[in-house]
Motif scaffolding. Structure first.
Motif, mmCIF file in Angstrom:
data_model
loop_
_atom_site.group_PDB
_atom_site.id
_atom_site.type_symbol
_atom_site.label_atom_id
_atom_site.label_comp_id
_atom_site.label_asym_id
_atom_site.label_seq_id
_atom_site.Cartn_x
_atom_site.Cartn_y
_atom_site.Cartn_z
ATOM 1 N N PHE A 123 -15.107 -2.004 -6.075
ATOM 2 C CA PHE A 123 -13.828 -2.224 -6.748
ATOM 3 C C PHE A 123 -13.750 -1.725 -8.193
ATOM 4 O O PHE A 123 -12.797 -2.035 -8.874
ATOM 5 C CB PHE A 123 -13.487 -3.715 -6.735
ATOM 6 N N ARG A 124 -14.706 -0.984 -8.680
ATOM 7 C CA ARG A 124 -14.641 -0.504 -10.066
ATOM 8 C C ARG A 124 -13.883 0.815 -10.129
ATOM 9 O O ARG A 124 -14.224 1.775 -9.447
ATOM 10 C CB ARG A 124 -16.031 -0.325 -10.644
ATOM 11 N N ALA A 125 -12.861 0.856 -10.966
ATOM 12 C CA ALA A 125 -12.058 2.069 -11.156
ATOM 13 C C ALA A 125 -12.695 2.906 -12.255
ATOM 14 O O ALA A 125 -12.816 2.455 -13.387
ATOM 15 C CB ALA A 125 -10.630 1.697 -11.528
ATOM 16 N N ASP A 126 -13.100 4.121 -11.907
ATOM 17 C CA ASP A 126 -13.738 5.013 -12.876
ATOM 18 C C ASP A 126 -13.070 6.390 -12.959
ATOM 19 O O ASP A 126 -13.323 7.144 -13.874
ATOM 20 C CB ASP A 126 -15.211 5.239 -12.512
ATOM 21 N N GLY A 127 -12.289 6.735 -11.963
ATOM 22 C CA GLY A 127 -11.733 8.081 -11.888
ATOM 23 C C GLY A 127 -10.332 8.179 -12.461
ATOM 24 O O GLY A 127 -9.739 7.197 -12.894
ATOM 25 N N LEU A 128 -9.809 9.388 -12.439
ATOM 26 C CA LEU A 128 -8.449 9.653 -12.882
ATOM 27 C C LEU A 128 -7.583 9.928 -11.658
ATOM 28 O O LEU A 128 -7.981 10.663 -10.754
ATOM 29 C CB LEU A 128 -8.409 10.854 -13.831
ATOM 30 N N CYS A 129 -6.392 9.363 -11.644
ATOM 31 C CA CYS A 129 -5.508 9.502 -10.484
ATOM 32 C C CYS A 129 -5.162 10.954 -10.188
ATOM 33 O O CYS A 129 -5.059 11.358 -9.042
ATOM 34 C CB CYS A 129 -4.222 8.715 -10.707
ATOM 35 N N GLU A 130 -4.997 11.740 -11.219
ATOM 36 C CA GLU A 130 -4.592 13.134 -11.019
ATOM 37 C C GLU A 130 -5.756 14.025 -10.596
ATOM 38 O O GLU A 130 -5.567 15.195 -10.279
ATOM 39 C CB GLU A 130 -3.917 13.692 -12.273
ATOM 40 N N ALA A 131 -6.968 13.491 -10.527
ATOM 41 C CA ALA A 131 -8.137 14.288 -10.149
ATOM 42 C C ALA A 131 -8.345 14.346 -8.639
ATOM 43 O O ALA A 131 -9.219 15.061 -8.172
ATOM 44 C CB ALA A 131 -9.387 13.720 -10.819
ATOM 45 N N ALA A 132 -7.552 13.647 -7.865
ATOM 46 C CA ALA A 132 -7.752 13.557 -6.413
ATOM 47 C C ALA A 132 -7.145 14.765 -5.697
ATOM 48 O O ALA A 132 -6.266 14.631 -4.869
ATOM 49 C CB ALA A 132 -7.145 12.267 -5.885
ATOM 50 N N GLN A 133 -7.630 15.949 -6.013
ATOM 51 C CA GLN A 133 -7.074 17.167 -5.435
ATOM 52 C C GLN A 133 -7.936 17.753 -4.326
ATOM 53 O O GLN A 133 -7.471 18.573 -3.553
ATOM 54 C CB GLN A 133 -6.866 18.220 -6.538
ATOM 55 N N GLY A 190 0.813 -1.210 0.000
ATOM 56 C CA GLY A 190 0.000 0.000 0.000
ATOM 57 C C GLY A 190 0.844 1.256 0.000
ATOM 58 O O GLY A 190 0.536 2.232 -0.693
ATOM 59 N N LEU A 191 1.935 1.245 0.771
ATOM 60 C CA LEU A 191 2.840 2.399 0.775
ATOM 61 C C LEU A 191 3.427 2.628 -0.616
ATOM 62 O O LEU A 191 3.577 3.769 -1.053
ATOM 63 C CB LEU A 191 3.966 2.194 1.792
ATOM 64 N N GLY A 192 3.740 1.544 -1.308
ATOM 65 C CA GLY A 192 4.265 1.672 -2.668
ATOM 66 C C GLY A 192 3.249 2.276 -3.625
ATOM 67 O O GLY A 192 3.566 3.194 -4.391
ATOM 68 N N PHE A 193 2.024 1.792 -3.572
ATOM 69 C CA PHE A 193 1.001 2.306 -4.492
ATOM 70 C C PHE A 193 0.580 3.724 -4.138
ATOM 71 O O PHE A 193 0.334 4.543 -5.027
ATOM 72 C CB PHE A 193 -0.205 1.367 -4.546
ATOM 73 N N VAL A 194 0.484 4.040 -2.851
ATOM 74 C CA VAL A 194 0.117 5.407 -2.503
ATOM 75 C C VAL A 194 1.276 6.359 -2.837
ATOM 76 O O VAL A 194 1.049 7.504 -3.216
ATOM 77 C CB VAL A 194 -0.338 5.531 -1.030
ATOM 78 N N GLY A 195 2.512 5.859 -2.752
ATOM 79 C CA GLY A 195 3.654 6.676 -3.185
ATOM 80 C C GLY A 195 3.566 7.003 -4.661
ATOM 81 O O GLY A 195 3.825 8.142 -5.075
ATOM 82 N N LYS A 196 3.189 6.022 -5.463
ATOM 83 C CA LYS A 196 2.988 6.251 -6.908
ATOM 84 C C LYS A 196 1.877 7.269 -7.132
ATOM 85 O O LYS A 196 1.993 8.170 -7.972
ATOM 86 C CB LYS A 196 2.656 4.917 -7.582
ATOM 87 N N HIS A 197 0.794 7.159 -6.344
ATOM 88 C CA HIS A 197 -0.326 8.078 -6.477
ATOM 89 C C HIS A 197 0.112 9.513 -6.128
ATOM 90 O O HIS A 197 -0.229 10.467 -6.833
ATOM 91 C CB HIS A 197 -1.467 7.632 -5.577
ATOM 92 N N LEU A 198 0.866 9.659 -5.057
ATOM 93 C CA LEU A 198 1.353 10.987 -4.671
ATOM 94 C C LEU A 198 2.321 11.537 -5.709
ATOM 95 O O LEU A 198 2.346 12.742 -5.958
ATOM 96 C CB LEU A 198 2.000 10.934 -3.285
ATOM 97 N N TYR A 199 3.099 10.666 -6.344
ATOM 98 C CA TYR A 199 3.993 11.086 -7.418
ATOM 99 C C TYR A 199 3.188 11.657 -8.590
ATOM 100 O O TYR A 199 3.537 12.694 -9.149
ATOM 101 C CB TYR A 199 4.857 9.914 -7.884
ATOM 102 N N VAL A 200 2.114 10.968 -8.945
ATOM 103 C CA VAL A 200 1.251 11.440 -10.042
ATOM 104 C C VAL A 200 0.687 12.819 -9.709
ATOM 105 O O VAL A 200 0.673 13.719 -10.549
ATOM 106 C CB VAL A 200 0.110 10.436 -10.321
#
Length: 156
Positions: free
Chosen positions: A114-124, A74-84
């Motif tokens: 579990f359905r992915a519909d959003g964009l990672c960069e939209a989580a502002q 989870g730390l790895g994936f959230v790190g990727k998300h924060l990078y984006v």
């Protein structure tokens, strides 16, 4: 009941609460989850499941160990998300990861979870001063430290 078992139960409850908060934001506040968010949900649920297995089976060290692996993932994936989020113009977008995630049986059976519909960069949008991926990072750190504490206590 041992303190390690109690801590594993608290870790499981916290993990389930984080997923509950994500569902609230998704369904009540219309914040659609991106592929990285959905992967983090799987990992939070993995932490909860393995913590519960460890607590109830008596195999505290094994359950905490596998839950710790989920927390580190989870730390790895959230790190990727924060990078984006930190690099405007970098997008996870509609990519093969989203398509693959949405075809997993859990996503077809439980699309509300579990359905992915959003964009990672939209989580502002922020909640209490932090955006959702930042909160996720905080909780993954807390859970990682708590699971490491359980393992250290059991090693003595």
């Amino acid at each position: 009941m041992s303190s390690s078992r109690n801590l594993l139960l608290a870790i499981a409850a916290a993990s389930i609460a984080v997923v509950g908060a994500a569902l609230y934001l998704q369904h009540a506040k219309d914040m659609l989850p991106c592929p990285l968010c959905v992967i983090q949900r799987y990992l939070y649920l993995g932490i909860a499941i393995f913590s519960l297995i460890g607590a109830f089976s008596g195999k505290i060290k094994a359950g905490a160990g596998v839950a710790l692996l989920c927390a580190l993932g989870g730390l790895g994936f959230v790190g990727k998300h924060l990078y984006v989020l930190a690099h405007p113009g970098f997008s996870c977008g509609i990519d093969p990861m989203e398509t693959a995630l949405n075809k997993i049986p859990t996503a077809t059976l439980l699309p509300w979870l579990f359905r992915a519909d959003g964009l990672c960069e939209a989580a502002q949008e922020t909640v209490f001063g932090l955006n959702v991926p930042q909160w996720s990072a905080v909780w993954f750190v807390i859970l990682t430290l708590a699971l490491a504490w359980v393992l250290v206590r059991r090693a003595r």
